[in-house]
Design a protein around this motif. Sequence first.
Motif, mmCIF file in Angstrom:
data_model
loop_
_atom_site.group_PDB
_atom_site.id
_atom_site.type_symbol
_atom_site.label_atom_id
_atom_site.label_comp_id
_atom_site.label_asym_id
_atom_site.label_seq_id
_atom_site.Cartn_x
_atom_site.Cartn_y
_atom_site.Cartn_z
ATOM 1 N N LYS A 65 0.812 -1.173 0.163
ATOM 2 C CA LYS A 65 0.044 -0.208 0.033
ATOM 3 C C LYS A 65 0.913 1.288 0.111
ATOM 4 O O LYS A 65 1.979 1.216 0.460
ATOM 5 C CB LYS A 65 -0.973 0.067 1.093
ATOM 6 N N GLN A 66 0.323 2.162 -0.367
ATOM 7 C CA GLN A 66 0.882 3.528 -0.606
ATOM 8 C C GLN A 66 0.219 4.457 0.752
ATOM 9 O O GLN A 66 -0.752 4.426 0.706
ATOM 10 C CB GLN A 66 0.901 4.407 -1.797
ATOM 11 N N MET A 67 1.258 4.948 1.621
ATOM 12 C CA MET A 67 0.815 5.685 2.844
ATOM 13 C C MET A 67 1.329 7.062 2.870
ATOM 14 O O MET A 67 2.655 7.093 2.611
ATOM 15 C CB MET A 67 1.062 4.735 4.136
ATOM 16 N N TRP A 68 0.569 8.076 3.374
ATOM 17 C CA TRP A 68 0.862 9.362 3.692
ATOM 18 C C TRP A 68 1.507 9.451 5.127
ATOM 19 O O TRP A 68 0.782 9.255 6.050
ATOM 20 C CB TRP A 68 -0.230 10.321 3.699
ATOM 21 N N ILE A 69 2.921 9.719 5.367
ATOM 22 C CA ILE A 69 3.245 9.630 6.729
ATOM 23 C C ILE A 69 3.881 11.054 7.216
ATOM 24 O O ILE A 69 4.285 11.527 6.295
ATOM 25 C CB ILE A 69 4.767 8.533 6.378
ATOM 26 N N GLU A 70 3.516 11.338 8.289
ATOM 27 C CA GLU A 70 3.993 12.654 8.848
ATOM 28 C C GLU A 70 4.609 12.265 10.268
ATOM 29 O O GLU A 70 4.496 11.275 10.868
ATOM 30 C CB GLU A 70 2.905 13.287 9.320
ATOM 31 N N GLU A 71 5.426 12.999 10.542
ATOM 32 C CA GLU A 71 6.155 12.940 11.760
ATOM 33 C C GLU A 71 5.238 12.882 12.956
ATOM 34 O O GLU A 71 4.521 13.958 13.271
ATOM 35 C CB GLU A 71 7.322 13.938 11.832
ATOM 36 N N GLY A 72 5.499 11.998 14.058
ATOM 37 C CA GLY A 72 4.966 12.053 15.310
ATOM 38 C C GLY A 72 3.435 11.552 15.349
ATOM 39 O O GLY A 72 2.542 11.693 16.131
ATOM 40 N N LYS A 73 3.149 10.782 14.235
ATOM 41 C CA LYS A 73 1.882 10.070 14.114
ATOM 42 C C LYS A 73 2.050 8.532 14.206
ATOM 43 O O LYS A 73 3.027 8.137 14.052
ATOM 44 C CB LYS A 73 1.036 10.643 12.839
ATOM 45 N N PHE A 74 0.665 8.023 14.344
ATOM 46 C CA PHE A 74 0.726 6.567 14.552
ATOM 47 C C PHE A 74 -0.059 5.961 13.341
ATOM 48 O O PHE A 74 -0.883 6.569 13.005
ATOM 49 C CB PHE A 74 -0.128 6.193 15.634
ATOM 50 N N TYR A 75 0.650 4.761 13.004
ATOM 51 C CA TYR A 75 0.048 4.321 11.565
ATOM 52 C C TYR A 75 -0.166 2.807 11.834
ATOM 53 O O TYR A 75 0.692 1.992 12.596
ATOM 54 C CB TYR A 75 1.113 4.371 10.603
ATOM 55 N N ASP A 76 -1.024 2.397 10.989
ATOM 56 C CA ASP A 76 -1.258 0.575 11.145
ATOM 57 C C ASP A 76 -0.561 0.082 9.816
ATOM 58 O O ASP A 76 -1.181 0.478 8.732
ATOM 59 C CB ASP A 76 -2.712 0.482 11.235
ATOM 60 N N PHE A 77 0.236 -0.761 9.937
ATOM 61 C CA PHE A 77 0.735 -1.678 8.796
ATOM 62 C C PHE A 77 0.358 -3.061 9.073
ATOM 63 O O PHE A 77 0.254 -3.619 10.163
ATOM 64 C CB PHE A 77 2.404 -1.474 8.807
ATOM 65 N N ASP A 78 0.065 -3.887 7.712
ATOM 66 C CA ASP A 78 -0.064 -4.987 7.854
ATOM 67 C C ASP A 78 0.839 -6.180 7.740
ATOM 68 O O ASP A 78 1.848 -5.877 6.866
ATOM 69 C CB ASP A 78 -1.294 -5.546 6.910
ATOM 70 N N LYS A 79 0.833 -7.084 8.683
ATOM 71 C CA LYS A 79 1.940 -8.281 8.361
ATOM 72 C C LYS A 79 3.354 -7.940 8.251
ATOM 73 O O LYS A 79 4.093 -8.339 7.584
ATOM 74 C CB LYS A 79 1.636 -8.961 7.278
#
Length: 89
Positions: free
Chosen positions: A12-26
Motif C-alpha cells: 500500500k502507499q501511505m501518507w506519513i507525517e512525523e509524530g503520528k501513529f500508523y497501522d501496517f499489515d503483517k
Amino acid sequence: MSSYAIVEACGKQMWIEEGKFYDFDKLPFSKGDMFSLSDILLVKMDDSAEIGQPYLTDKYSVELRVLQHFSGPKIRVYKMRSKKKTRKT
C-alpha cells in the motif's frame, strides 16, 4: 502541514507525517523494534517537493518503531448445505 512523505509498505502507499501513529499489515517485527522504510515515493519539506523515479532510495529513509500489535475479534463462520445434512463451523 510542513513536511510529509508518501511511502510504499505492505503493498500500500501511505501518507506519513512525523509524530503520528500508523497501522501496517503483517510486518515481521516484535514490539519495540525499530525498522526503516526505503521505498519512498515523494518527500515534501516546507516549500520543496521531490518525486522519485520510482523511489527516492539514496537520499531519504523513514525510521519507524513498533508500538504494539493489533488483533481483531475472532470471526466464527457457520456453513450449512440445505437438505444434505452437512454443517461446518
